[in-house]
Write a protein that holds these residues in place. Structure first.
Motif, PDB file in Angstrom:
ATOM      1  N   ALA A   1      35.413  33.235  30.919  1.00  0.00           N
ATOM      2  CA  ALA A   1      34.372  33.117  31.953  1.00  0.00           C
ATOM      3  C   ALA A   1      34.929  32.408  33.184  1.00  0.00           C
ATOM      4  O   ALA A   1      34.633  32.791  34.330  1.00  0.00           O
ATOM      5  CB  ALA A   1      33.159  32.362  31.399  1.00  0.00           C
ATOM      6  N   SER A   2      35.758  31.410  32.962  1.00  0.00           N
ATOM      7  CA  SER A   2      36.378  30.704  34.086  1.00  0.00           C
ATOM      8  C   SER A   2      37.311  31.630  34.870  1.00  0.00           C
ATOM      9  O   SER A   2      37.327  31.628  36.110  1.00  0.00           O
ATOM     10  CB  SER A   2      37.142  29.489  33.566  1.00  0.00           C
ATOM     11  N   ALA A   3      38.088  32.438  34.157  1.00  0.00           N
ATOM     12  CA  ALA A   3      38.995  33.378  34.828  1.00  0.00           C
ATOM     13  C   ALA A   3      38.209  34.367  35.685  1.00  0.00           C
ATOM     14  O   ALA A   3      38.581  34.675  36.819  1.00  0.00           O
ATOM     15  CB  ALA A   3      39.848  34.105  33.795  1.00  0.00           C
ATOM     16  N   VAL A   4      37.090  34.856  35.140  1.00  0.00           N
ATOM     17  CA  VAL A   4      36.247  35.796  35.889  1.00  0.00           C
ATOM     18  C   VAL A   4      35.687  35.109  37.138  1.00  0.00           C
ATOM     19  O   VAL A   4      35.704  35.681  38.245  1.00  0.00           O
ATOM     20  CB  VAL A   4      35.119  36.352  34.996  1.00  0.00           C
ATOM     21  N   GLU A   5      35.228  33.871  36.992  1.00  0.00           N
ATOM     22  CA  GLU A   5      34.678  33.136  38.147  1.00  0.00           C
ATOM     23  C   GLU A   5      35.734  32.913  39.221  1.00  0.00           C
ATOM     24  O   GLU A   5      35.479  33.079  40.415  1.00  0.00           O
ATOM     25  CB  GLU A   5      34.105  31.780  37.698  1.00  0.00           C
ATOM     26  N   GLN A   6      36.934  32.519  38.794  1.00  0.00           N
ATOM     27  CA  GLN A   6      38.005  32.275  39.761  1.00  0.00           C
ATOM     28  C   GLN A   6      38.402  33.571  40.474  1.00  0.00           C
ATOM     29  O   GLN A   6      38.684  33.567  41.682  1.00  0.00           O
ATOM     30  CB  GLN A   6      39.218  31.657  39.058  1.00  0.00           C
ATOM     31  N   ALA A   7      38.381  34.681  39.741  1.00  0.00           N
ATOM     32  CA  ALA A   7      38.715  35.969  40.360  1.00  0.00           C
ATOM     33  C   ALA A   7      37.644  36.384  41.359  1.00  0.00           C
ATOM     34  O   ALA A   7      37.942  36.855  42.461  1.00  0.00           O
ATOM     35  CB  ALA A   7      38.891  37.029  39.271  1.00  0.00           C
ATOM     36  N   LYS A   8      36.379  36.173  40.982  1.00  0.00           N
ATOM     37  CA  LYS A   8      35.268  36.505  41.901  1.00  0.00           C
ATOM     38  C   LYS A   8      35.407  35.757  43.220  1.00  0.00           C
ATOM     39  O   LYS A   8      35.143  36.299  44.304  1.00  0.00           O
ATOM     40  CB  LYS A   8      33.921  36.127  41.265  1.00  0.00           C
ATOM     41  N   ALA A   9      35.824  34.482  43.119  1.00  0.00           N
ATOM     42  CA  ALA A   9      35.872  33.628  44.306  1.00  0.00           C
ATOM     43  C   ALA A   9      36.891  34.114  45.337  1.00  0.00           C
ATOM     44  O   ALA A   9      36.767  33.814  46.520  1.00  0.00           O
ATOM     45  CB  ALA A   9      36.176  32.186  43.897  1.00  0.00           C
ATOM     46  N   VAL A  10      37.878  34.878  44.895  1.00  0.00           N
ATOM     47  CA  VAL A  10      38.921  35.322  45.827  1.00  0.00           C
ATOM     48  C   VAL A  10      38.928  36.837  46.019  1.00  0.00           C
ATOM     49  O   VAL A  10      39.831  37.380  46.672  1.00  0.00           O
ATOM     50  CB  VAL A  10      40.326  34.858  45.373  1.00  0.00           C
ATOM     51  N   ALA A  11      37.933  37.546  45.448  1.00  0.00           N
ATOM     52  CA  ALA A  11      37.952  39.020  45.490  1.00  0.00           C
ATOM     53  C   ALA A  11      37.538  39.568  46.854  1.00  0.00           C
ATOM     54  O   ALA A  11      37.664  40.777  47.098  1.00  0.00           O
ATOM     55  CB  ALA A  11      37.065  39.589  44.390  1.00  0.00           C
ATOM     56  N   GLY A  12      37.039  38.705  47.725  1.00  0.00           N
ATOM     57  CA  GLY A  12      36.703  39.138  49.087  1.00  0.00           C
ATOM     58  C   GLY A  12      35.658  40.236  49.127  1.00  0.00           C
ATOM     59  O   GLY A  12      35.705  41.128  49.967  1.00  0.00           O
ATOM     60  N   GLY A  13      34.716  40.177  48.206  1.00  0.00           N
ATOM     61  CA  GLY A  13      33.651  41.172  48.191  1.00  0.00           C
ATOM     62  C   GLY A  13      34.021  42.436  47.427  1.00  0.00           C
ATOM     63  O   GLY A  13      33.159  43.260  47.132  1.00  0.00           O
ATOM     64  N   LYS A  14      35.298  42.614  47.119  1.00  0.00           N
ATOM     65  CA  LYS A  14      35.696  43.749  46.274  1.00  0.00           C
ATOM     66  C   LYS A  14      35.424  43.407  44.805  1.00  0.00           C
ATOM     67  O   LYS A  14      34.929  42.317  44.482  1.00  0.00           O
ATOM     68  CB  LYS A  14      37.175  44.054  46.494  1.00  0.00           C
ATOM     69  N   ASP A  15      35.800  44.323  43.918  1.00  0.00           N
ATOM     70  CA  ASP A  15      35.505  44.118  42.502  1.00  0.00           C
ATOM     71  C   ASP A  15      36.543  43.226  41.825  1.00  0.00           C
ATOM     72  O   ASP A  15      37.686  43.123  42.264  1.00  0.00           O
ATOM     73  CB  ASP A  15      35.477  45.461  41.772  1.00  0.00           C
ATOM     74  N   VAL A  16      36.105  42.605  40.745  1.00  0.00           N
ATOM     75  CA  VAL A  16      37.025  41.951  39.816  1.00  0.00           C
ATOM     76  C   VAL A  16      37.291  42.946  38.693  1.00  0.00           C
ATOM     77  O   VAL A  16      36.367  43.338  37.970  1.00  0.00           O
ATOM     78  CB  VAL A  16      36.433  40.653  39.250  1.00  0.00           C
ATOM     79  N   ALA A  17      38.539  43.365  38.561  1.00  0.00           N
ATOM     80  CA  ALA A  17      38.899  44.344  37.532  1.00  0.00           C
ATOM     81  C   ALA A  17      39.547  43.629  36.351  1.00  0.00           C
ATOM     82  O   ALA A  17      40.522  42.900  36.523  1.00  0.00           O
ATOM     83  CB  ALA A  17      39.855  45.385  38.104  1.00  0.00           C
ATOM     84  N   VAL A  18      38.989  43.843  35.173  1.00  0.00           N
ATOM     85  CA  VAL A  18      39.610  43.319  33.955  1.00  0.00           C
ATOM     86  C   VAL A  18      40.700  44.321  33.576  1.00  0.00           C
ATOM     87  O   VAL A  18      40.426  45.441  33.151  1.00  0.00           O
ATOM     88  CB  VAL A  18      38.576  43.150  32.827  1.00  0.00           C
ATOM     89  N   ALA A  19      41.947  43.923  33.776  1.00  0.00           N
ATOM     90  CA  ALA A  19      43.059  44.869  33.708  1.00  0.00           C
ATOM     91  C   ALA A  19      43.437  45.217  32.273  1.00  0.00           C
ATOM     92  O   ALA A  19      44.112  46.211  32.028  1.00  0.00           O
ATOM     93  CB  ALA A  19      44.273  44.275  34.423  1.00  0.00           C
ATOM     94  N   GLY A  20      43.026  44.396  31.338  1.00  0.00           N
ATOM     95  CA  GLY A  20      43.416  44.608  29.947  1.00  0.00           C
ATOM     96  C   GLY A  20      44.169  43.397  29.450  1.00  0.00           C
ATOM     97  O   GLY A  20      44.246  42.396  30.169  1.00  0.00           O
ATOM     98  N   GLY A  21      44.717  43.478  28.216  1.00  0.00           N
ATOM     99  CA  GLY A  21      44.561  44.582  27.308  1.00  0.00           C
ATOM    100  C   GLY A  21      43.153  44.723  26.756  1.00  0.00           C
ATOM    101  O   GLY A  21      42.221  44.043  27.152  1.00  0.00           O
ATOM    102  N   GLY A  22      43.083  45.610  25.789  1.00  0.00           N
ATOM    103  CA  GLY A  22      41.799  45.955  25.202  1.00  0.00           C
ATOM    104  C   GLY A  22      41.040  44.778  24.626  1.00  0.00           C
ATOM    105  O   GLY A  22      39.815  44.713  24.738  1.00  0.00           O
ATOM    106  N   SER A  23      41.741  43.829  24.040  1.00  0.00           N
ATOM    107  CA  SER A  23      41.008  42.722  23.411  1.00  0.00           C
ATOM    108  C   SER A  23      40.365  41.833  24.473  1.00  0.00           C
ATOM    109  O   SER A  23      39.285  41.278  24.250  1.00  0.00           O
ATOM    110  CB  SER A  23      41.907  41.910  22.471  1.00  0.00           C
ATOM    111  N   LEU A  24      40.983  41.726  25.649  1.00  0.00           N
ATOM    112  CA  LEU A  24      40.339  40.964  26.725  1.00  0.00           C
ATOM    113  C   LEU A  24      39.120  41.714  27.270  1.00  0.00           C
ATOM    114  O   LEU A  24      38.068  41.106  27.508  1.00  0.00           O
ATOM    115  CB  LEU A  24      41.330  40.670  27.851  1.00  0.00           C
TER     116      LEU A  24
END
Lengths: 229, 229
Positions: B128-151
């Motif tokens: 959840a922290s990683a997602v939040e940190q990614a959102k903060a710098v995505a500049g309005g674009k999407d946060v893509a969970v790149a993988g792998g499958g278990s993530l």
């Protein structure tokens, strides 16, 4: 030209029903049934499905057309014993198949004639025999493997299935009965290759029809190499 | 408006790779890799994927457009530790992401800056922290969970995933690493509901994009009752 076909509604994670009901208590109240009814909900709403069951109403839409087309294409059916037993009473005097049905079973039983063109012939010498007997009476139409999932899997594993249509329902169930499970008996670095030949999509289900190509080795693909080889 | 998205290539039976390699011997020669390269073959042929890897050639087709669109939509990435470690050397000085990547790991490590806009930030306090940190710098674009499958599965299970695109490859593998497995931790008669929002199909892969609705009870549907209730 008769093809051997099958179609099945599956969840996004590949289940056609919940975990197998242990036989105690009411099947309708089981987790198996809850998941089964979720993945078949799209069909139960469709006019063409309802009409075959003798029910009123329903939607005349893409989903209904897909069901109608599959009913029309089938000249004979092959069915698993559990599905046949479970349906015998609910389907009543005029079952929805309107064609000969060959039930794969270990228990010999006299042929059952029903109204509207449906009959049930009990085949005790295996899946391949049931498919052959169905082909012989299909009148040039297709032989449809009606289910359940484990019979579809057996026909696929035996190399007898020519077309598979999956109705992929957008729900993740996490557990249950899978169409494509380890019982397929694939070898080391071996897969079953298919080719999508038709994709139709409704808001509640995606219909993908595949031609089955058969077993093939998983060859390491090196097109990702930087030298363009 | 930033969405949290993921995309993954899966076999028809839901595997994104073969059974997990045990670490002995060459990963490229493993069953895990053989299946992984089979389900990603469509992407390796695509011009847009090859261009991001610095490779020549490839097909400029629907598959290439799908990949390009997903690259364009991502303003930041979240990635699993195993994928990040495995890619670190092959991706080289200019990785294909061209955006900040947040790696979920248990091991603290200094941020890694690469050319072309890619950086790797190692997040040790959870998904959840990683997602939040990614959102903060995505500049309005999407946060893509790149993988792998278990993530991807962890993000889905945590209720953080808003869109999931599956690239469904027409091969049955029988065994391997599944995106949607029992680790989702669904409750009794509970599913995760989704809505298909786009379906595109090429001869070698079907791209289905889903909006994730979230967990919901599997309600017994009685529209199949003969009395029309």
């Amino acid at each position: 030209m008769t093809k051997v076909t099958a179609q099945l509604s599956v969840s996004l994670d590949g289940f056609y029903a919940g975990p197998r009901h242990d036989g105690a208590g009411d099947w309708l109240a089981s987790v198996e049934a809850a998941a089964f009814f979720r993945v078949t909900r799209w069909a139960i709403s469709a006019m063409s499905w309802r009409e075959r069951q003798g029910f009123a109403g329903g939607e005349r839409d893409l989903n209904s057309d897909v069901i109608q087309e599959n009913f029309d294409a089938a000249g004979a059916y092959v069915m698993g014993r559990r599905m046949a037993d479970g349906g015998e009473v609910p389907w009543g005097e005029e079952p929805p198949f309107r064609a000969p049905v060959f039930v794969v079973t270990h228990r010999p039983r006299q042929k059952l004639e029903r109204k509207g063109g449906t009959s049930f012939t009990y085949v005790t010498d295996g899946v391949a025999s049931a498919v052959e007997q169905a082909k012989a009476v299909a009148g040039g139409k297709d032989v449809a493997v009606a289910g359940g999932g484990s019979l579809v899997r057996q026909v696929l594993a035996a190399g007898l299935l020519e077309e598979l249509e999956l109705h992929i329902v957008p729900v993740v169930l996490g557990t249950g009965l899978r169409l494509l499970d380890a019982d397929l008996g694939l070898g080391h670095k071996e897969g079953i290759e298919l080719t999508p030949i038709r994709v139709l999509h409704a808001p509640d289900v995606t219909h993908v029809r595949y031609a089955v190509q058969g077993r093939a080795p998983l060859v390491l693909d090196d097109r990702g190499r930087g030298d363009g080889q």
